[in-house]
Structures are given as structure tokens and as C-alpha cells.
Design an enzyme around this catalytic site. Structure first.
Site, PDB file in Angstrom:
ATOM      1  N   LYS A  97       0.803  -1.219   0.000  1.00 58.96           N
ATOM      2  CA  LYS A  97       0.000   0.000   0.000  1.00 58.96           C
ATOM      3  C   LYS A  97       0.838   1.273   0.000  1.00 58.96           C
ATOM      4  O   LYS A  97       0.415   2.304  -0.489  1.00 58.96           O
ATOM      5  CB  LYS A  97      -0.937  -0.004   1.203  1.00 58.96           C
ATOM      6  CG  LYS A  97      -2.091  -0.980   1.032  1.00 58.96           C
ATOM      7  CD  LYS A  97      -3.175  -0.745   2.065  1.00 58.96           C
ATOM      8  CE  LYS A  97      -4.432  -1.511   1.708  1.00 58.96           C
ATOM      9  NZ  LYS A  97      -4.253  -2.970   1.889  1.00 58.96           N
ATOM     10  N   GLU A 119     -10.222   7.222   3.059  1.00 60.23           N
ATOM     11  CA  GLU A 119     -11.148   6.365   3.786  1.00 60.23           C
ATOM     12  C   GLU A 119     -10.406   5.072   4.064  1.00 60.23           C
ATOM     13  O   GLU A 119      -9.492   4.702   3.343  1.00 60.23           O
ATOM     14  CB  GLU A 119     -12.389   6.098   2.944  1.00 60.23           C
ATOM     15  CG  GLU A 119     -12.271   4.933   1.956  1.00 60.23           C
ATOM     16  CD  GLU A 119     -11.203   5.119   0.894  1.00 60.23           C
ATOM     17  OE1 GLU A 119     -10.918   6.269   0.515  1.00 60.23           O
ATOM     18  OE2 GLU A 119     -10.635   4.112   0.456  1.00 60.23           O
ATOM     19  N   SER A 384       1.881  -9.784  -0.742  1.00 59.70           N
ATOM     20  CA  SER A 384       1.501  -8.376  -0.648  1.00 59.70           C
ATOM     21  C   SER A 384       1.803  -7.736   0.705  1.00 59.70           C
ATOM     22  O   SER A 384       1.995  -6.528   0.785  1.00 59.70           O
ATOM     23  CB  SER A 384       0.006  -8.228  -0.962  1.00 59.70           C
ATOM     24  OG  SER A 384      -0.765  -9.072  -0.129  1.00 59.70           O
TER      25      SER A 384
HETATM   26  C1  LIG Z   1      -5.035  -4.017   1.436  1.00 63.20           C
HETATM   27  C2  LIG Z   1      -4.321  -5.261   1.217  1.00 63.20           C
HETATM   28  C3  LIG Z   1      -4.657  -6.154   0.177  1.00 63.20           C
HETATM   29  C4  LIG Z   1      -5.833  -5.948  -0.740  1.00 63.20           C
HETATM   30  O1  LIG Z   1      -5.783  -4.810  -1.543  1.00 63.20           O
HETATM   31  P1  LIG Z   1      -5.551  -4.880  -3.105  1.00 63.20           P
HETATM   32  O2  LIG Z   1      -5.902  -3.529  -3.568  1.00 63.20           O
HETATM   33  O3  LIG Z   1      -6.433  -5.961  -3.661  1.00 63.20           O
HETATM   34  O4  LIG Z   1      -4.120  -5.213  -3.314  1.00 63.20           O
HETATM   35  C5  LIG Z   1      -3.892  -7.284   0.003  1.00 63.20           C
HETATM   36  N1  LIG Z   1      -2.847  -7.560   0.808  1.00 63.20           N
HETATM   37  C6  LIG Z   1      -2.502  -6.754   1.827  1.00 63.20           C
HETATM   38  C7  LIG Z   1      -1.348  -7.123   2.675  1.00 63.20           C
HETATM   39  C8  LIG Z   1      -3.219  -5.575   2.061  1.00 63.20           C
HETATM   40  O5  LIG Z   1      -2.869  -4.781   3.077  1.00 63.20           O
END
Ligand SMILES: *Cc1c(COP(=O)(O)O)cnc(C)c1O
Length: 409
Positions: A97, A119, A384
Site C-alpha cells: 500500500k 477512507e 503483498s
Molecule cells: C489491502 C491489502 C490487500 C488488498 O488490496 P488490493 O488492492 O487488492 O491489493 C492485500 N494484501 C494486503 C497485505 C493488504 O494490506
């Protein structure tokens, strides 16, 4: 001069913000001028060498890019696959993010804004925004549903420590969609000095494009890294899909590599036959938060509340570019449920010493499915985020299932 990686780019969205039949701007007239200002400022920023140089330097020195592409040897052996992990979990604040927050905050600076609003549902986007607002001296207000505030007290506290104000939203279902409405209302009123920083590849044009552009650093790096390590492209890319930003960031630079399969993993939530957060798999075409895509709705067309054990996948909509990839069969979207995600979580923790976010654990679990049909193939997974934030959820889940087991004995 264009860099080599740009040759892989495709030309979506079109000028009106459409990815095929998806996307666009479904908004009240009042927001229209805010979006137009944003769109033209972004086009200018993209041309600015200074903008790019400054952002790149912060991505490197502050956020920790490039992230490693790690060959997970033990996980590979376990699945009889070749598994590479793109380590977005190693970034500052623990997830991808920050790529988007940094990019948009520099855009806000470029536009001369002094205040950032956002938000947040689970609070992770709010924390990433509060972090960058502190770094770049923005006033920062984060809208959050009262229910979410109660559920995510640690992230609320984190935002406050970082100097942001958290505004409780008590209307409607007191969750993310209500927080979004409030944030848009604030933006329209205060657009002169305020930037609205959206957290995923959703919302009206130009947001899905802007957020993708700031996340595609994931795929650009990964493409170069895998070519260097393997001498060829991977057989498939795997990423979890909430709004879809980490997935599109990974997929997009491989779009023209037709032999590379894209697999987006949605959250099915609790139970075997549920699809509680799977907008692409089980949603219907609709308009949600200003753009046309797949949305979870009930039989009356009301937006359903999404449900997943992973806070970041708890979203009833999905980015229009994913809907487009699905419609042209460029990507496949599948589901993994809560207990399977926990299995993925444990597997990576125990085999590789990496505690993954519950969102990413959905993608890890799906490797099992891939292994069944494609023995020995090379899979590149977007990790992610890291899982420290989820330890309470895991502990609660484990204790609950232990009690259940004892009772059933
Ligand atoms: C917010 C988040 C997601 C989901 O958001 P996407 O916009 O689909 O990438 C996935 N993994 C983590 C670790 C997150 O914090």
C-alpha cells in the site's frame, strides 16, 4: 526516453476511463470538476522528470524498493513447483500500500494541496496514508466507520500516533462504504486545498489508472528479476484480489506475455460454499463507488457487506481493470476460503520463516491447486504484506477451533 519495460504496457483505460465496458465515471456533477483537475494534474506530473525522480528516490530510500524476488526453496519442494515470492511484505509499513500512498502524496504535493483525506476499512490504507502525510507535512484526516474503529483499535491508534485525525462515520452500516461517501463529501467541499487519496484500483476514473500506475513497479521489478534468475518468464502469476491493486500491479507489465497465466485469488470467506468477498467470481455487473465493475449485491440490487478473515479482502467491489481481464479471458479468478487461507498462512510461516498477511495467505494456499494440474511449473506470487497485523485473528481462530475439537471429542 522510454524505458525498456514500457514496451510491455497496454493502452487501457481509454480517454473516458473505460477498460472495455468497465470503469468510467458514474458520479454526481459536483465531483466532476475535482476529478477533471486530478486527471489533468496527473497527466502533467507524469511528464515531469522532477516528479519521477523525487518519487523514485523515496520509493528506494524510504519505502525500501526494489523488493527482493525470493526463491522459496522449501515451499517449492513441498508443492513440487518452482515458487518465487515478490517480497512486498518487506516494505516500510509492511505491505504494497505504501507504493500508492507515496505516489499519490507526491501528486498532491505537485498539485499544491496541503491536506490529504482518505477512507479506510481495516485501517491498513489509513496507516499508509498517515505515514506519508507525516513524512511530507500534510494535514491528514482519515474517515473510518464506527464499527471498523471498534474492530481495528490498534490501527486507529497507529494513525493517531502518526499525527492523523481519525473521523468516525456513524451513518449507514458504519463501515467502509459509508466512510467513502463521507470522504467524497469532504473532498467536494474542500477541494481547493484537499487531495483525496484512494487506496486501491477502484472508484471513478482516473483513480483506477493512477493507483495501477503507482503499483506497477511491483510487476516491472518482478519481470526483470525473474528474467535474470530464470532466463525466462514464469508460467503463472498469482496474487490475492481485494480491490485489486497488488494484483494489477504485478499483472500489468506482463500483459503482452501471452504465455504467462494470471491468477487472481479472491476471498470466499467462511464456509465451503460461500463467496462472501468474491466480487469477480460471484458478483454481478453493477455500479459501485463511481465505476462499473462486478459487485456483490443481493436480489434487490443492494450492495452486500463482504466478509473475509483477511481484513484487506473485505470489500464488496473490485477494480474495473480486473473485470476487463476476466471478460477477455486474460486472467482467471478463483476463490480460497478462510480456513484454507489459514493453512497457507501456517505453511509459509513454518516452511520459510515468513509470516504472511492473511490476504497474501490466500494466494499461497492456491499454489496447492496449481501444483495439482501443472507439476513443476514456475509460479511467481505477490506476497503483498506481512502477517504481524493478523496475529490476534490467528490466535483467536486457533483457540476457537481447538475448543471445537475438544467438544466434538
Ligand atoms: C489491502 C491489502 C490487500 C488488498 O488490496 P488490493 O488492492 O487488492 O491489493 C492485500 N494484501 C494486503 C497485505 C493488504 O494490506
Amino acid at each position: 526516453m522510454k524505458s525498456k519495460a514500457n514496451k510491455t504496457d497496454i493502452k487501457v483505460p481509454d480517454k473516458k476511463g473505460y477498460f472495455g465496458e468497465f470503469g468510467g465515471k458514474f458520479i454526481p456533477e459536483t465531483i466532476s470538476s475535482c476529478l477533471n483537475e486530478l486527471e489533468s494534474a496527473y497527466a502533467k506530473a507524469k511528464q515531469s522528470k522532477k516528479f519521477k525522480k523525487e518519487l523514485d528516490s523515496y520509493l528506494r530510500e524510504y519505502a525500501g524498493r526494489p523488493t527482493p524476488l525470493y526463491f522459496a526453496k522449501k515451499l517449492s519442494k513441498y508443492f513440487k513447483l518452482k515458487v518465487y515470492l515478490k517480497r512486498e511484505d518487506l516494505l516500510h509499513t509492511g505491505a504494497h500500500k505504501i507504493n500508492n500512498s507515496l505516489g499519490q502524496a507526491f501528486l498532491a504535493k505537485f498539485m499544491g494541496k496541503e491536506r490529504i483525506i482518505a477512507e479506510t476499512g481495516a485501517g491498513q490504507h489509513g496507516v499508509a496514508v498517515a505515514t506519508i502525510a507525516s513524512l511530507l507535512d500534510f494535514k491528514c484526516d482519515i474517515y473510518m466507520g464506527q464499527e471498523d474503529i471498534e474492530r481495528q483499535s490498534m490501527n486507529v491508534f497507529r494513525m493517531k500516533v502518526l499525527g492523523a485525525r481519525v473521523i468516525a462515520v456513524r451513518s449507514g452500516s458504519k463501515t467502509l462504504k459509508d466512510a467513502c461517501n463521507e470522504a467524497f463529501r469532504d473532498w467536494v467541499t474542500n477541494v481547493r486545498n484537499t487531495y483525496y487519496l484512494l487506496g486501491s484500483v477502484v472508484g471513478p476514473h482516473p483513480y483506477p489508472m493512477i493507483v495501477r500506475d503507482f503499483q506497477l513497479v511491483i510487476g516491472r521489478e518482478a519481470r526483470l528479476q525473474i528474467l535474470k534468475k530464470e532466463g525466462k518468464l514464469p508460467d503463472c502469476l498469482v496474487a490475492c484480489v481485494g480491490g485489486g491493486s497488488n494484483a494489477i500491479g504485478l499483472f500489468y507489465p506482463f500483459f503482452k506475455d501471452k504465455k504467462v497465466k494470471f491468477i487472481g485469488v479472491e476471498a470466499a470467506g467462511f464456509g465451503l460454499n460461500s463467496y462472501n468477498s468474491a466480487s469477480l467470481t460471484k458478483g454481478e455487473l453493477g455500479v459501485f463507488q463511481g465505476s462499473k465493475s462486478y459487485v456483490l449485491q443481493d436480489k434487490f440490487g443492494q450492495i452486500k457487506n463482504a466478509h473475509s478473515i483477511a481484513p484487506g479482502l473485505d470489500y464488496p467491489g473490485v477494480g474495473p481493470e480486473h473485470a476487463f481481464y476476466k471478460s477477455i479471458k486474460r486472467a482467471e479468478y478463483v476463490t480460497v476460503n478462510d480456513s484454507q487461507a489459514i493453512e497457507g498462512f501456517k505453511l509459509l510461516s513454518e516452511l520459510e520463516g515468513i509470516i504472511p498477511a492473511l490476504e497474501s495467505s490466500h494466494a499461497i494456499y492456491y499454489l496447492q491447486k496449481i501444483a495439482k494440474d501443472n507439476k513443476g511449473c514456475t509460479a511467481l506470487v505477490c506476497l503483498s504484506g506481512r502477517g504481524d497485523k493478523d496475529l490476534d485473528i490467528i490466535r483467536e481462530y486457533t483457540e476457537k477451533s481447538n475448543t471445537k475439537n475438544k467438544i466434538s471429542k
